[in-house]
Design a protein around this motif. Structure first.
Motif, PDB file in Angstrom:
ATOM      1  N   ASP A  38       0.866  -1.175   0.000  1.00 29.51           N
ATOM      2  CA  ASP A  38       0.000   0.000   0.000  1.00 29.51           C
ATOM      3  C   ASP A  38       0.903   1.225   0.000  1.00 29.51           C
ATOM      4  OD1 ASP A  38      -2.274   1.584   0.113  1.00 29.51           O
ATOM      5  OD2 ASP A  38      -2.833   1.006   2.149  1.00 29.51           O
ATOM      6  N   PRO A  50      -6.247   9.897  -7.970  1.00 29.65           N
ATOM      7  CA  PRO A  50      -5.374   8.862  -8.546  1.00 29.65           C
ATOM      8  C   PRO A  50      -3.931   9.359  -8.560  1.00 29.65           C
ATOM      9  CG  PRO A  50      -6.482  10.064 -10.296  1.00 29.65           C
ATOM     10  CD  PRO A  50      -7.061  10.566  -8.987  1.00 29.65           C
ATOM     11  N   SER A  65       0.521  -1.824 -13.724  1.00 33.56           N
ATOM     12  CA  SER A  65      -0.819  -1.393 -13.335  1.00 33.56           C
ATOM     13  C   SER A  65      -0.811  -0.523 -12.081  1.00 33.56           C
ATOM     14  CB  SER A  65      -1.701  -2.613 -13.078  1.00 33.56           C
ATOM     15  OG  SER A  65      -2.957  -2.201 -12.579  1.00 33.56           O
ATOM     16  N   TYR A  66      -1.659   0.478 -12.091  1.00 33.31           N
ATOM     17  CA  TYR A  66      -1.936   1.306 -10.912  1.00 33.31           C
ATOM     18  C   TYR A  66      -3.442   1.338 -10.671  1.00 33.31           C
ATOM     19  CZ  TYR A  66      -2.422   4.496 -14.850  1.00 33.31           C
ATOM     20  OH  TYR A  66      -2.761   5.049 -16.056  1.00 33.31           O
ATOM     21  N   ALA A  67      -4.121   0.318 -11.174  1.00 31.78           N
ATOM     22  CA  ALA A  67      -5.582   0.223 -11.058  1.00 31.78           C
ATOM     23  C   ALA A  67      -6.013   0.297  -9.587  1.00 31.78           C
ATOM     24  CB  ALA A  67      -6.073  -1.080 -11.677  1.00 31.78           C
ATOM     25  N   ASP A  68      -7.090   0.986  -9.349  1.00 27.94           N
ATOM     26  CA  ASP A  68      -7.714   1.100  -8.022  1.00 27.94           C
ATOM     27  C   ASP A  68      -6.855   1.834  -7.000  1.00 27.94           C
ATOM     28  OD1 ASP A  68      -9.959  -0.367  -8.958  1.00 27.94           O
ATOM     29  OD2 ASP A  68      -8.880  -2.233  -8.562  1.00 27.94           O
ATOM     30  N   MET A  69      -5.829   2.542  -7.431  1.00 26.98           N
ATOM     31  CA  MET A  69      -5.004   3.282  -6.484  1.00 26.98           C
ATOM     32  C   MET A  69      -5.556   4.695  -6.317  1.00 26.98           C
ATOM     33  SD  MET A  69      -1.181   1.932  -7.556  1.00 26.98           S
ATOM     34  CE  MET A  69      -0.347   3.071  -6.491  1.00 26.98           C
ATOM     35  N   ALA A  70      -5.657   5.123  -5.065  1.00 29.23           N
ATOM     36  CA  ALA A  70      -6.099   6.481  -4.747  1.00 29.23           C
ATOM     37  C   ALA A  70      -5.317   6.956  -3.526  1.00 29.23           C
ATOM     38  CB  ALA A  70      -7.599   6.511  -4.463  1.00 29.23           C
TER      39      ALA A  70
END
Length: 156
Positions: A38, A50, A65-70
């Protein structure tokens, strides 16, 4: 489950880049069921956003991938939830220690993974614009960190 947290100032450039790179390496080694990653920022300016456009473009170019990162803010509860808290610079280390009540253990500076590098802090590309320089440091440091995690926890 081994848990790693990368920390920078705003959680949109350096720490999400490190999170994405280490996740990618973990999947490549088939360790995704043994290691979680994380990232967080010590500031709250970008919470919910994002990764920075420069970070996204760079990760896209390496097919990471950086999908779903916030972005989210580091909190005192994080100290007890992660085995490795890896800060990008001295200011981040100081802020994390302040938030965690001055704890010394379990907090490390990212560049300590790369003792032969002349830089002692990961430069912030939010200000420098040099995302490629940061990627090279992050990529090399994540290799060292992953090897250390595998050694520390006897992961194949």
């Amino acid at each position: 489950m081994v848990r790693v947290l990368f920390v920078c100032l705003g959680n949109i450039c350096r720490s999400p880049m490190a999170e994405a790179v280490l996740r990618h390496k973990i999947v490549q080694r088939g360790l995704q069921h043994q290691i979680q990653v994380d990232s967080a920022g010590t500031g709250d300016w970008h919470v919910g956003k994002p990764p920075h456009e420069g970070t996204r473009k760079l990760l896209d170019s390496y097919q990471i991938s950086y999908a779903d990162m916030a972005a989210r803010q580091f909190g005192s509860a994080d100290f007890n939830q992660f085995d490795y808290i890896v800060c990008m610079d001295d200011s981040n280390v100081a802020n994390v220690r302040k938030i965690t009540g001055g704890a010394e253990a379990d907090i490390m500076k990212f560049m300590d993974l790369l003792p032969n590098e002349s830089l002692r802090e990961v430069p912030d590309p939010y200000f420098t614009g040099n995302f490629e320089e940061v990627y090279k440091l992050v990529e090399a440091g994540c290799n060292v960190l992953l090897e250390q995690i595998q050694k520390d926890h006897s992961l194949a």
